[in-house]
Design a protein around this motif. Structure first.
Motif, PDB file in Angstrom:
ATOM      1  N   THR A 115      40.964  40.849  44.599  1.00 55.48           N
ATOM      2  CA  THR A 115      40.305  39.540  44.552  1.00 55.48           C
ATOM      3  C   THR A 115      39.260  39.392  45.650  1.00 55.48           C
ATOM      4  O   THR A 115      38.365  38.575  45.557  1.00 55.48           O
ATOM      5  CB  THR A 115      41.340  38.404  44.650  1.00 55.48           C
ATOM      6  OG1 THR A 115      42.073  38.576  45.869  1.00 55.48           O
ATOM      7  CG2 THR A 115      42.310  38.457  43.503  1.00 55.48           C
ATOM      8  N   GLY A 116      39.369  40.229  46.682  1.00 52.16           N
ATOM      9  CA  GLY A 116      38.336  40.232  47.720  1.00 52.16           C
ATOM     10  C   GLY A 116      37.011  40.761  47.177  1.00 52.16           C
ATOM     11  O   GLY A 116      35.964  40.529  47.771  1.00 52.16           O
ATOM     12  N   GLN A 117      37.081  41.482  46.075  1.00 52.17           N
ATOM     13  CA  GLN A 117      35.859  42.049  45.497  1.00 52.17           C
ATOM     14  C   GLN A 117      35.626  41.526  44.087  1.00 52.17           C
ATOM     15  O   GLN A 117      35.081  42.233  43.233  1.00 52.17           O
ATOM     16  CB  GLN A 117      35.963  43.571  45.447  1.00 52.17           C
ATOM     17  CG  GLN A 117      36.159  44.205  46.790  1.00 52.17           C
ATOM     18  CD  GLN A 117      35.935  45.702  46.701  1.00 52.17           C
ATOM     19  OE1 GLN A 117      34.911  46.162  46.220  1.00 52.17           O
ATOM     20  NE2 GLN A 117      36.910  46.464  47.146  1.00 52.17           N
ATOM     21  N   LEU A 118      36.070  40.301  43.856  1.00 52.81           N
ATOM     22  CA  LEU A 118      35.941  39.713  42.528  1.00 52.81           C
ATOM     23  C   LEU A 118      34.476  39.685  42.102  1.00 52.81           C
ATOM     24  O   LEU A 118      33.618  39.202  42.834  1.00 52.81           O
ATOM     25  CB  LEU A 118      36.497  38.291  42.565  1.00 52.81           C
ATOM     26  CG  LEU A 118      36.979  37.721  41.247  1.00 52.81           C
ATOM     27  CD1 LEU A 118      38.175  38.490  40.727  1.00 52.81           C
ATOM     28  CD2 LEU A 118      37.356  36.256  41.434  1.00 52.81           C
TER      29      LEU A 118
ATOM     30  N   VAL B 113      34.153  35.208  35.427  1.00 54.68           N
ATOM     31  CA  VAL B 113      34.688  36.293  36.241  1.00 54.68           C
ATOM     32  C   VAL B 113      34.621  37.567  35.402  1.00 54.68           C
ATOM     33  O   VAL B 113      35.080  37.586  34.261  1.00 54.68           O
ATOM     34  CB  VAL B 113      36.154  36.002  36.615  1.00 54.68           C
ATOM     35  CG1 VAL B 113      36.733  37.163  37.398  1.00 54.68           C
ATOM     36  CG2 VAL B 113      36.222  34.707  37.414  1.00 54.68           C
TER      37      VAL B 113
ATOM     38  N   ILE C  16      36.095  40.656  34.837  1.00 57.76           N
ATOM     39  CA  ILE C  16      37.298  41.405  35.154  1.00 57.76           C
ATOM     40  C   ILE C  16      37.066  42.906  35.014  1.00 57.76           C
ATOM     41  O   ILE C  16      37.531  43.695  35.839  1.00 57.76           O
ATOM     42  CB  ILE C  16      38.450  40.935  34.235  1.00 57.76           C
ATOM     43  CG1 ILE C  16      38.890  39.548  34.702  1.00 57.76           C
ATOM     44  CG2 ILE C  16      39.624  41.911  34.266  1.00 57.76           C
ATOM     45  CD1 ILE C  16      39.845  38.863  33.791  1.00 57.76           C
TER      46      ILE C  16
ATOM     47  N   SER D  73      41.137  32.180  29.718  1.00 58.05           N
ATOM     48  CA  SER D  73      39.732  32.347  30.079  1.00 58.05           C
ATOM     49  C   SER D  73      39.601  31.989  31.548  1.00 58.05           C
ATOM     50  O   SER D  73      40.400  31.212  32.079  1.00 58.05           O
ATOM     51  CB  SER D  73      38.866  31.439  29.213  1.00 58.05           C
ATOM     52  OG  SER D  73      39.228  30.102  29.449  1.00 58.05           O
ATOM     53  N   TYR D  74      38.618  32.594  32.199  1.00 58.80           N
ATOM     54  CA  TYR D  74      38.510  32.417  33.643  1.00 58.80           C
ATOM     55  C   TYR D  74      37.133  31.908  34.014  1.00 58.80           C
ATOM     56  O   TYR D  74      36.132  32.382  33.494  1.00 58.80           O
ATOM     57  CB  TYR D  74      38.738  33.768  34.343  1.00 58.80           C
ATOM     58  CG  TYR D  74      40.046  34.402  33.958  1.00 58.80           C
ATOM     59  CD1 TYR D  74      41.225  34.004  34.575  1.00 58.80           C
ATOM     60  CD2 TYR D  74      40.111  35.373  32.963  1.00 58.80           C
ATOM     61  CE1 TYR D  74      42.438  34.571  34.216  1.00 58.80           C
ATOM     62  CE2 TYR D  74      41.325  35.939  32.587  1.00 58.80           C
ATOM     63  CZ  TYR D  74      42.484  35.528  33.228  1.00 58.80           C
ATOM     64  OH  TYR D  74      43.689  36.079  32.860  1.00 58.80           O
ATOM     65  N   ARG D  75      37.098  30.938  34.889  1.00 61.67           N
ATOM     66  CA  ARG D  75      35.798  30.554  35.434  1.00 61.67           C
ATOM     67  C   ARG D  75      35.902  30.556  36.950  1.00 61.67           C
ATOM     68  O   ARG D  75      36.953  30.205  37.513  1.00 61.67           O
ATOM     69  CB  ARG D  75      35.353  29.206  34.882  1.00 61.67           C
ATOM     70  CG  ARG D  75      36.178  28.036  35.361  1.00 61.67           C
ATOM     71  CD  ARG D  75      35.761  26.728  34.703  1.00 61.67           C
ATOM     72  NE  ARG D  75      36.919  25.861  34.541  1.00 61.67           N
ATOM     73  CZ  ARG D  75      37.354  25.030  35.469  1.00 61.67           C
ATOM     74  NH1 ARG D  75      36.736  24.923  36.617  1.00 61.67           N
ATOM     75  NH2 ARG D  75      38.435  24.280  35.263  1.00 61.67           N
ATOM     76  N   PRO D  76      34.799  30.959  37.602  1.00 62.28           N
ATOM     77  CA  PRO D  76      34.848  31.001  39.060  1.00 62.28           C
ATOM     78  C   PRO D  76      35.050  29.598  39.622  1.00 62.28           C
ATOM     79  O   PRO D  76      34.546  28.624  39.064  1.00 62.28           O
ATOM     80  CB  PRO D  76      33.487  31.563  39.452  1.00 62.28           C
ATOM     81  CG  PRO D  76      32.652  31.573  38.226  1.00 62.28           C
ATOM     82  CD  PRO D  76      33.523  31.417  37.042  1.00 62.28           C
ATOM     83  N   LEU D  77      35.794  29.519  40.678  1.00 60.22           N
ATOM     84  CA  LEU D  77      36.008  28.234  41.332  1.00 60.22           C
ATOM     85  C   LEU D  77      34.836  28.010  42.282  1.00 60.22           C
ATOM     86  O   LEU D  77      34.668  28.754  43.245  1.00 60.22           O
ATOM     87  CB  LEU D  77      37.319  28.263  42.112  1.00 60.22           C
ATOM     88  CG  LEU D  77      37.709  26.985  42.817  1.00 60.22           C
ATOM     89  CD1 LEU D  77      37.957  25.871  41.818  1.00 60.22           C
ATOM     90  CD2 LEU D  77      38.962  27.199  43.649  1.00 60.22           C
TER      91      LEU D  77
ATOM     92  N   ILE E 172      33.186  26.083  45.050  1.00 56.42           N
ATOM     93  CA  ILE E 172      33.584  25.110  46.050  1.00 56.42           C
ATOM     94  C   ILE E 172      32.358  24.336  46.512  1.00 56.42           C
ATOM     95  O   ILE E 172      31.384  24.910  46.982  1.00 56.42           O
ATOM     96  CB  ILE E 172      34.298  25.802  47.213  1.00 56.42           C
ATOM     97  CG1 ILE E 172      35.580  26.445  46.684  1.00 56.42           C
ATOM     98  CG2 ILE E 172      34.605  24.825  48.336  1.00 56.42           C
ATOM     99  CD1 ILE E 172      36.270  27.333  47.653  1.00 56.42           C
TER     100      ILE E 172
END
Ligand SMILES: Cc1cc2nc3c(=O)[nH]c(=O)nc-3n(C[C@H](O)[C@H](O)[C@H](O)COP(=O)(O)OP(=O)(O)OC[C@H]3O[C@@H](n4cnc5c(N)ncnc54)[C@H](O)[C@@H]3O)c2cc1C
Lengths: 256, 300
Positions: free
Chosen positions: A13-16, A22, A24, A221-225, A227
């Motif tokens: 996850t450090g290199q997402l 996202v 994957i 499904s994934y979306r970047p958070l 901030i």
């Protein structure tokens, strides 16, 4: 003592890799951090017997990810595991947790173990449910969140670290145990160990090899958070001036 | 929709009520059942040790027929119970959900994933198991007519025997409820130096939090101060991170803070990307000044 360790080849996850979503497929694998503690504990426990790792590849594309998983597993072997079982099958991509636990339990039934060790949760999904699921699948007891572990006369005696209290529990072998990061300090493999790991076996298994079939997939499904922070940086001036500025801002915000 | 709520509390009961339908609460003593009267349609009492995930899982399996969903809090024991029953039911277990919707035999939820760098929307067939992220479902569960029943003969000799239980030392710290948190990280060189942070917290009327290494590795503070993925999730109006680099696992605990301010002497510290106000400065120089200035301000 024959030990199985659940070594998750997790998304690093450090290199997402993030674009609109996202990506994957392009995010590399690494050993899920807390699993290193499980590996360390396994290497300490195994004595003259053997400790092996089990991983299920959950993300595709399969060919690319198998290669990455193998590289990651070499690290687990260098830490002292004797061999690893890499379960790969198209049907396991995005498989439900139920299916993943079934596949893991099938390997353990096939190879055998007195104790199964796992990290309390994996760094990519952090759901912490697999140890209990594998235990349920095997019909073994499960002891979760262990920060101290002893084996005494066919039983484990463990210190469980819970929110408000610490428990000492005992359970008969065979047993599934999940450990916290506090249990030990994982070793860093020596160059010699890394070389030796190149010769240790990585066994690839499909669901057919395990004699099981799995269908349920999970839809996600994934979306970047993103901030939303103001990111106002105060970097000029004396410490005095900077302090003054920070206080001003915080007063404007009405938080002090 | 028929939801079975295990380890029921107000938040869980409210979350369950948003799905509509009937709510059953599974409790472990008569006393608990009485306290819940009017808050669930059915209250099931299984007289077992709630500390034993084995035993609780058995009770849930026994109580489950006729329900579509099991709802749990996000505690470590509840997570263990969730894993056990989900496998036995062949069901998905969605953990730490932030939102929840049911639609035609499917449950939809959102949760943070990938070290809290992304949000996943996950769909699972019913029956399913979910655990609720702390503090996300705030509201009053409606008042209903309750009937109380007993779960008979949960066949349990737990396989895991609890030999002893030791409460963790509890100070006056309730980070989850704090309005202002002054949080310390490895930028502090010595345990004694944390005194500065306590003083600053005092003049601000806040509490002291910390990053993982301070509590877990150095043990300079008890674990109740630990903020992050594996620590406390907080939501103060001001979170002031001092000497904290801002690794994703730490950020995971502070996402819901209203304002985040950070002090770090490294201009490229990742915390600045996650802060509203960042000060690039040596904490040893600026914190004493802040204590001084803010205490004067408050004295006015
Ligand atoms: C599975 C897992 C779970 C984890 N869970 C958590 C968790 O719940 N909470 C958590 O916090 N971490 C957690 N971590 C650890 C996390 O990855 C980081 O290691 C940790 O947050 C770093 O703590 P830190 O910022 O205090 O220390 P460091 O990363 O060492 O940062 C210290 C910072 O202080 C700054 N600094 C140094 N001297 C000064 C000075 N004089 N003045 C000002 N600034 C100074 C430095 O520039 C640096 O940015 C977890 C890790 C894993 C793998």
């Amino acid at each position: 003592m024959k030990v199985a360790v659940l070594v998750k080849t997790a998304l690093d996850t450090g290199q997402l890799r993030v674009r609109d979503t996202v990506v994957i497929e392009e995010t590399p694998f690494k050993i899920s951090d807390i699993d290193r503690n499980a590996i360390e504990e396994a290497v300490k426990l195994k004595g003259q017997d053997k400790a092996y790792g089990v991983t299920v590849v959950k993300w595709g594309p399969l060919q690319k990810k198998i290669q990455e998983a193998e590289n990651v597993l070499r690290e687990a072997l260098a830490m002292g595991l004797d061999e690893v079982y890499l379960v790969v099958d198209e049907k396991l991509l995005n498989a439900s947790h139920t299916a993943t636990a079934k596949a893991i339990a099938a390997v353990i039934k096939k190879v055998g173990a007195d104790i199964v060790l796992a990290g309390e949760a994996t760094v990519d999904n952090f759901t912490g449910q697999i140890p209990a699921r594998v235990a349920a699948e095997l019909g073994w007891p499960v002891v979760t969140y262990v920060r101290e572990l002893k084996i005494e006369g066919g039983r484990v005696v463990a210190k469980r670290d819970l929110e408000d209290h610490v428990e000492v529990v005992e359970a008969p072998l065979p047993v599934v145990v999940s450990v916290t990061r506090e249990i030990n300090q994982p070793r860093i493999p020596t160059l010699l160990a890394i070389r030796a790991a190149m010769k240790k076996p990585i066994n690839k298994l499909t669901l057919a090899d395990l004699g099981i079939d799995i269908t349920p997939k999970i839809s996600a499904s994934y979306r970047p958070l993103v901030i939303q922070r103001k990111k106002i940086i105060i970097k000029d001036g004396t410490p005095e001036e900077k302090a003054e500025k920070l206080i001003q801002y915080l007063r404007q915000e009405g938080v002090i | 929709m028929k939801t079975l709520v295990v380890y029921p509390n107000k938040e869980l009961l409210y979350a369950a009520s948003t799905l509509g339908g009937e709510i059953t609460a599974l409790v472990f003593s008569q006393k608990e059942a009485e306290a819940l009267a009017g808050k669930a349609h059915r209250i099931l009492v299984a007289e077992i040790d709630p500390k034993s995930p084995d035993a609780v899982a058995e009770a849930v399996i026994k109580a489950f027929p006729g329900h579509d969903l099991v709802m749990l809090p996000s505690t470590k024991n509840a997570r263990t119970v969730g894993g056990l029953i989900a496998q036995r039911l062949g069901a998905e277990f969605l953990t730490d959900v932030l939102s929840l919707r049911a639609e035609g035999g499917v449950i939809k939820a959102e949760r943070y994933v990938f070290g809290n760098k992304a949000v996943a929307t996950v769909e699972a067939q019913l029956p399913a198991v979910v655990s609720i992220a702390l503090g996300r479902f705030q509201g009053e569960p409606p008042t209903v007519q309750s009937i109380v029943e007993r779960v008979e003969e949960v066949a349990i000799a737990p396989k895991v025997k609890i030999l002893s239980v030791e409460e963790k030392p509890r100070g006056a710290v309730k980070l989850e409820e704090a309005e202002i948190i002054v949080s310390v990280g490895r930028g502090f060189k010595k345990k004694e130096d944390l005194q500065m942070a306590f003083e600053l917290a005092k003049v601000l009327g806040g509490q002291v939090g910390c990053s993982r290494p301070i509590a877990a590795d150095l043990k300079w503070l008890p674990e109740e101060h630990w903020v992050g993925l594996s620590g406390k999730k907080v939501k103060p109006k001001l979170y002031l991170a001092i000497g904290i680099s801002g690794q994703p696992q730490h950020i995971a605990g502070i996402l819901d803070s209203r304002i985040i301010a950070a002090i770090n002497n490294d201009p490229s510290a990742p915390i600045f990307q996650n802060a509203d106000y960042g000060v690039v400065e040596d904490l040893y120089k600026i914190v004493p000044i802040l204590i001084n200035k803010i205490s004067k301000l408050k004295a006015k």
